[in-house]
Design a protein around this motif. Sequence first.
Motif, mmCIF file in Angstrom:
data_model
loop_
_atom_site.group_PDB
_atom_site.id
_atom_site.type_symbol
_atom_site.label_atom_id
_atom_site.label_comp_id
_atom_site.label_asym_id
_atom_site.label_seq_id
_atom_site.Cartn_x
_atom_site.Cartn_y
_atom_site.Cartn_z
ATOM 1 N N UNK A 1 -1.166 7.306 3.094
ATOM 2 C CA UNK A 1 -2.349 8.009 2.457
ATOM 3 C C UNK A 1 -3.413 7.749 2.802
ATOM 4 N N UNK A 2 -4.729 8.167 4.134
ATOM 5 C CA UNK A 2 -6.060 7.352 3.753
ATOM 6 C C UNK A 2 -6.605 8.116 4.325
ATOM 7 N N UNK A 3 -8.142 8.110 3.635
ATOM 8 C CA UNK A 3 -8.797 9.189 4.180
ATOM 9 C C UNK A 3 -9.838 8.722 4.815
ATOM 10 N N UNK A 4 -11.250 8.956 6.078
ATOM 11 C CA UNK A 4 -11.795 7.678 7.013
ATOM 12 C C UNK A 4 -12.909 8.209 6.159
ATOM 13 N N UNK A 5 -14.034 7.905 6.182
ATOM 14 C CA UNK A 5 -15.509 8.557 5.630
ATOM 15 C C UNK A 5 -16.547 7.579 6.165
ATOM 16 N N UNK B 1 -7.768 1.714 10.982
ATOM 17 C CA UNK B 1 -7.365 3.152 9.836
ATOM 18 C C UNK B 1 -6.416 4.133 11.253
ATOM 19 N N UNK B 2 -5.888 3.192 12.132
ATOM 20 C CA UNK B 2 -4.609 3.663 13.060
ATOM 21 C C UNK B 2 -3.503 2.777 12.849
ATOM 22 N N UNK B 3 -3.510 1.835 12.643
ATOM 23 C CA UNK B 3 -1.710 0.983 11.519
ATOM 24 C C UNK B 3 -2.185 1.492 10.448
ATOM 25 N N UNK B 4 -2.755 1.953 9.370
ATOM 26 C CA UNK B 4 -2.254 2.650 8.100
ATOM 27 C C UNK B 4 -1.695 3.525 8.816
ATOM 28 N N UNK B 5 -2.609 5.116 9.572
ATOM 29 C CA UNK B 5 -1.812 5.851 9.640
ATOM 30 C C UNK B 5 -0.329 5.875 9.906
ATOM 31 N N UNK B 6 -0.229 5.098 11.368
ATOM 32 C CA UNK B 6 0.949 4.715 11.673
ATOM 33 C C UNK B 6 1.510 3.931 10.431
ATOM 34 N N UNK C 1 -8.880 12.761 17.730
ATOM 35 C CA UNK C 1 -8.116 11.917 17.033
ATOM 36 C C UNK C 1 -7.566 11.433 16.138
ATOM 37 N N UNK C 2 -7.884 11.127 15.155
ATOM 38 C CA UNK C 2 -7.793 10.253 13.791
ATOM 39 C C UNK C 2 -6.955 11.687 12.774
ATOM 40 N N UNK C 3 -7.595 12.911 12.718
ATOM 41 C CA UNK C 3 -6.417 13.504 12.363
ATOM 42 C C UNK C 3 -5.539 13.930 13.018
ATOM 43 N N UNK C 4 -5.171 13.839 14.018
ATOM 44 C CA UNK C 4 -3.614 14.322 14.618
ATOM 45 C C UNK C 4 -2.492 13.091 14.256
ATOM 46 N N UNK C 5 -3.593 11.963 13.589
ATOM 47 C CA UNK C 5 -2.661 11.073 12.791
ATOM 48 C C UNK C 5 -2.380 10.853 12.092
ATOM 49 N N UNK C 6 -2.748 12.213 11.572
ATOM 50 C CA UNK C 6 -2.651 11.855 9.520
ATOM 51 C C UNK C 6 -3.623 12.190 8.852
ATOM 52 N N UNK C 7 -5.084 12.042 9.779
ATOM 53 C CA UNK C 7 -5.801 11.899 8.612
ATOM 54 C C UNK C 7 -7.190 11.844 7.953
ATOM 55 N N UNK D 1 1.168 -1.474 -0.249
ATOM 56 C CA UNK D 1 -0.132 -0.335 0.046
ATOM 57 C C UNK D 1 0.764 1.080 -0.242
ATOM 58 N N UNK D 2 2.069 1.052 0.311
ATOM 59 C CA UNK D 2 3.013 2.420 0.376
ATOM 60 C C UNK D 2 2.731 3.469 -0.489
ATOM 61 N N UNK D 3 1.993 3.190 -1.863
ATOM 62 C CA UNK D 3 2.659 4.245 -2.580
ATOM 63 C C UNK D 3 1.045 3.968 -3.645
ATOM 64 N N UNK D 4 0.024 4.122 -2.659
ATOM 65 C CA UNK D 4 -1.054 3.894 -3.013
ATOM 66 C C UNK D 4 -2.260 4.844 -2.153
ATOM 67 N N UNK D 5 -3.633 5.337 -2.827
ATOM 68 C CA UNK D 5 -4.660 6.368 -1.725
ATOM 69 C C UNK D 5 -5.630 4.921 -1.158
ATOM 70 N N UNK D 6 -5.439 5.570 -0.266
ATOM 71 C CA UNK D 6 -7.107 4.139 1.173
ATOM 72 C C UNK D 6 -7.991 4.804 1.407
ATOM 73 N N UNK D 7 -8.714 5.050 0.942
ATOM 74 C CA UNK D 7 -10.512 4.861 1.960
ATOM 75 C C UNK D 7 -10.686 4.158 2.698
#
Length: 461
Positions: free
Chosen positions: A37-41, A28-33, A55-61, A10-16
């Motif tokens: 690049x993750x978008x949560x809907x 989500x927490x695993x992928x962000x750590x 919390x999720x935005x602070x992790x970069x989501x 997943x390194x060079x892919x976008x994930x929703x």
Amino acid sequence: MTLRDYIESLRHKTVAVIGIGVSNTPLLELLLAEGIRVTACDKRSREQMGEQAEHLEQLGCELHLGADYLKDLDADVIFRTPGLRPDVPEIAACVDRGAVLTSEMEVFFEVCPCPIIAVTGSDGKTTTTTIIAELLKAAGRRVWVGGNIGHPLLCEADGMLATDYAVLELSSFQLMTMKHSPHIAVVTNLAPNHLDVHRDMAEYVGAKENIFRHQSGEDVAVFNADNDITAEQSRRAPGRARLFSRQDEVADGVFLRGEDIVCRSGGHERVVMTAGDIKIPGVHNVENYMAAIAAVDGLVPDEVIHDFAREFGGVEHRIELVRTYRGVRYYNDSIASSPSRTIAGLRSFHEKVILIAGGYDKHIPFDVLGPEIVEHVKLLVLCGATADKIRAAVENAPGYEPGKPEILDVTPFTAAVEAARDRAQPGDVVTLSPACAAFDQFKNFAERGKFFKSIVNGWQE
């Protein structure tokens, strides 16, 4: 493939990730750590999300929240929450553009290093899954329990060993897009359910079939021989099909002969235990044990099964004795979110009961429930969106006479429970067995059951 391999892919892919719920939050927490690049809907608003959004935005989501949470959906990989159909237009458009649609559970099947035993069906899934897991533990195995019960397992896959077992309860929603099947599959039974989400019964049954559809010739699938749908499915299993039955003897599997629970394999048979050894009430629990025995045959010694059955008191919200209050026994059977499950519960009692029923409308028929209520219920207390439909099913049932049973419509839920209490006499049974989902008044069946227990346990002697 290991979990580490999958994350690297997943390194060079976008994930929703669609749906920020119990199964997807650890994902989500695993992928962000890992810097993915993750978008949560999620259809909830920021206000409804509360601190979780921050919390999720602070992790970069990146968050897409509210009514338009799927608008402009664009990602290389999409993780679907189980309750969302895979063919909603926004997801279908992404897939048409080349996106990969998956889920936390589907990826777990790809990376799990140990054998997987999975259970599905309309009724009995949780109890059967729990029995299988606990039997394996009692036999000294290390067991991971997940799916609809336990907790999400994907994030723990790297800590599993090849000698462990993963035991899963899988819903039709989780199975809809599943392209892998477990090493041992169990289908407890099938009857109309979740027709508020599935287009029809055929789609519902088709989703369930994914639990064995992708098996190899080395795998095992266990089916209920007494259920027309699952008996037919057994003839299409790619691997070894085993049956369980209360009504007939089977060539390969587990069956009831008098009171004896018999396991037959390779032309040889043995008595594992008797139905009387099972502590939890109801003939449906005899079926649950037979399904579990067929699944763990060769993995768990018979004496372990026998001893466990005598001690196991059941799972919360499943014909759970809450309290005896002024000579009346109160049972929490909130898990009964379909007519077939309520019927099984009613048949567990020798006496006629006071039944509290009704709830969210899943658009499944109540015709089969009417005659059972006439036969097994002395007072029916209805509460919820389906009250009128259940009343009609009872009043149209053969043998119904006005007042037999007496029917009360009582709202809200607390008042319905109190009405049952006020009409009960010493020696009576009051059971919450709604035959419906809880979404009209509660978040889920567990919240409904806990609220019922809090009401009953709050009464002063």
